[in-house]
Design a protein around this motif. Structure first.
Motif, PDB file in Angstrom:
ATOM      1  N   LYS A  86       0.713  -1.151   0.034  1.00  0.00           N
ATOM      2  CA  LYS A  86       0.134  -0.102   0.077  1.00  0.00           C
ATOM      3  C   LYS A  86       0.806   1.053   0.079  1.00  0.00           C
ATOM      4  O   LYS A  86       1.882   1.274   0.702  1.00  0.00           O
ATOM      5  N   ALA A  87       0.634   2.164  -0.817  1.00  0.00           N
ATOM      6  CA  ALA A  87       1.504   3.300  -1.037  1.00  0.00           C
ATOM      7  C   ALA A  87       0.341   4.353  -1.703  1.00  0.00           C
ATOM      8  O   ALA A  87      -0.204   4.315  -2.591  1.00  0.00           O
ATOM      9  N   ASN A  88       0.371   5.541  -0.832  1.00  0.00           N
ATOM     10  CA  ASN A  88      -0.414   6.865  -1.575  1.00  0.00           C
ATOM     11  C   ASN A  88      -1.722   6.311  -1.931  1.00  0.00           C
ATOM     12  O   ASN A  88      -2.180   6.690  -3.214  1.00  0.00           O
ATOM     13  N   ASN A  89      -2.587   5.594  -1.144  1.00  0.00           N
ATOM     14  CA  ASN A  89      -3.904   5.412  -1.413  1.00  0.00           C
ATOM     15  C   ASN A  89      -3.974   4.487  -2.720  1.00  0.00           C
ATOM     16  O   ASN A  89      -4.826   4.443  -3.303  1.00  0.00           O
ATOM     17  N   MET A  90      -2.851   3.840  -2.926  1.00  0.00           N
ATOM     18  CA  MET A  90      -2.747   2.656  -4.141  1.00  0.00           C
ATOM     19  C   MET A  90      -2.223   1.439  -3.463  1.00  0.00           C
ATOM     20  O   MET A  90      -1.795   1.310  -2.651  1.00  0.00           O
ATOM     21  N   LEU A  91      -2.750   0.351  -4.241  1.00  0.00           N
ATOM     22  CA  LEU A  91      -2.333  -1.142  -3.781  1.00  0.00           C
ATOM     23  C   LEU A  91      -1.706  -1.587  -4.872  1.00  0.00           C
ATOM     24  O   LEU A  91      -2.505  -1.705  -5.942  1.00  0.00           O
ATOM     25  N   PHE A  92      -0.450  -2.252  -4.661  1.00  0.00           N
ATOM     26  CA  PHE A  92       0.287  -2.773  -5.778  1.00  0.00           C
ATOM     27  C   PHE A  92       0.411  -4.329  -5.504  1.00  0.00           C
ATOM     28  O   PHE A  92       1.177  -4.640  -4.527  1.00  0.00           O
ATOM     29  N   VAL A  93      -0.392  -5.174  -6.071  1.00  0.00           N
ATOM     30  CA  VAL A  93      -0.298  -6.713  -5.702  1.00  0.00           C
ATOM     31  C   VAL A  93       0.674  -7.239  -6.834  1.00  0.00           C
ATOM     32  O   VAL A  93       0.520  -7.295  -7.999  1.00  0.00           O
ATOM     33  N   SER A  94       1.600  -7.903  -6.167  1.00  0.00           N
ATOM     34  CA  SER A  94       2.572  -8.807  -6.906  1.00  0.00           C
ATOM     35  C   SER A  94       1.832  -9.902  -7.499  1.00  0.00           C
ATOM     36  O   SER A  94       0.716 -10.407  -7.297  1.00  0.00           O
ATOM     37  N   GLY A  95       2.638 -10.604  -8.399  1.00  0.00           N
ATOM     38  CA  GLY A  95       2.080 -11.548  -9.331  1.00  0.00           C
ATOM     39  C   GLY A  95       1.561 -12.702  -8.594  1.00  0.00           C
ATOM     40  O   GLY A  95       2.151 -12.982  -7.527  1.00  0.00           O
ATOM     41  N   VAL A  96       0.379 -13.153  -8.800  1.00  0.00           N
ATOM     42  CA  VAL A  96      -0.320 -14.172  -8.046  1.00  0.00           C
ATOM     43  C   VAL A  96      -0.237 -15.486  -8.903  1.00  0.00           C
ATOM     44  O   VAL A  96      -0.528 -15.481 -10.049  1.00  0.00           O
ATOM     45  N   LEU A  97      -0.105 -16.529  -8.190  1.00  0.00           N
ATOM     46  CA  LEU A  97      -0.082 -17.826  -9.072  1.00  0.00           C
ATOM     47  C   LEU A  97      -1.284 -18.689  -8.424  1.00  0.00           C
ATOM     48  O   LEU A  97      -2.077 -18.394  -7.386  1.00  0.00           O
ATOM     49  N   GLY A  98      -1.800 -19.720  -9.019  1.00  0.00           N
ATOM     50  CA  GLY A  98      -2.773 -20.654  -8.848  1.00  0.00           C
ATOM     51  C   GLY A  98      -2.389 -21.562  -7.794  1.00  0.00           C
ATOM     52  O   GLY A  98      -2.917 -22.793  -8.131  1.00  0.00           O
TER      53      GLY A  98
END
Length: 190
Positions: A86-98
């Motif tokens: 979370k940074a500056n009212n943004m969320l950066f989600v890393s690559g997600v696997l199944g």
């Protein structure tokens, strides 16, 4: 005097602007970074000097505005990175696997099952940060085989309400653990 104080707070060298003739001053700042530029004129007979520009970034400020998100309801990161930031009212989600969170194994070898699991895992990360699928503004999909594009779209469309987020999709040479799909996203927080 105020310029010197501002320069110190942004870790810029102090300049004596009182001795300079100033033409078209420009300054802008966002969060932890500030940019300042000034066109200088020496005298009527001298040619124009090159513009002055400076950028100062305080790593202490950056550390205080970012927060790592971690949930046991999604697979742990496979390396030295966070599930999301979370940074500056943004969320950066890393690559997600199944992967199934409890076992760390793929739900199956099929791209359909992996896509469903990826999006469930992503939903848990979004929930842990106070966001949802409707908060997502951008996704990036990496596929082991671009021929799976249509299958992925059918499943993906069930998770993202209209207007769907902006998106990029790529076929890549390989994915971690020989996954068939990986998805990362950016979400806007309230």
């Amino acid at each position: 005097m105020a310029w010197s104080a501002a320069a110190r707070s942004f870790q810029m060298p102090a300049i004596d602007v009182g001795a300079l003739r100033i033409r078209l001053p420009l300054a802008a700042g966002v969060g932890f970074a500030s940019f300042a530029g000034v066109y200088l004129r020496r005298s009527a007979s001298a040619s124009r000097s090159t513009p002055f520009a400076s950028l100062g970034i305080s790593t202490d400020s950056i550390a205080s505005i970012k927060e790592a998100i971690q949930t046991e309801k999604a697979p742990a990161a496979l390396g030295p990175y966070s599930q999301a930031i979370k940074a500056n009212n943004m969320l950066f989600v890393s690559g997600v696997l199944g992967l199934i969170p409890e076992t760390g194994k793929f739900v199956s070898d099929s791209v359909e099952d992996q896509t469903e699991q990826v999006l469930k895992n992503m939903g848990e990360i979004l929930k842990a940060s106070g966001a949802s699928y409707s908060s997502v503004v951008k996704t990036t999909i990496m596929l082991a085989d671009l021929k799976d594009f249509k299958k992925v779209n059918e499943i993906y469309a069930k998770y993202f309400p209209s207007p769907a987020p902006a998106r990029s999709t790529y076929q890549v040479a390989a994915l971690p653990m020989d996954a068939r799909i990986e998805i990362e996203c950016i979400a806007a927080l309230q």
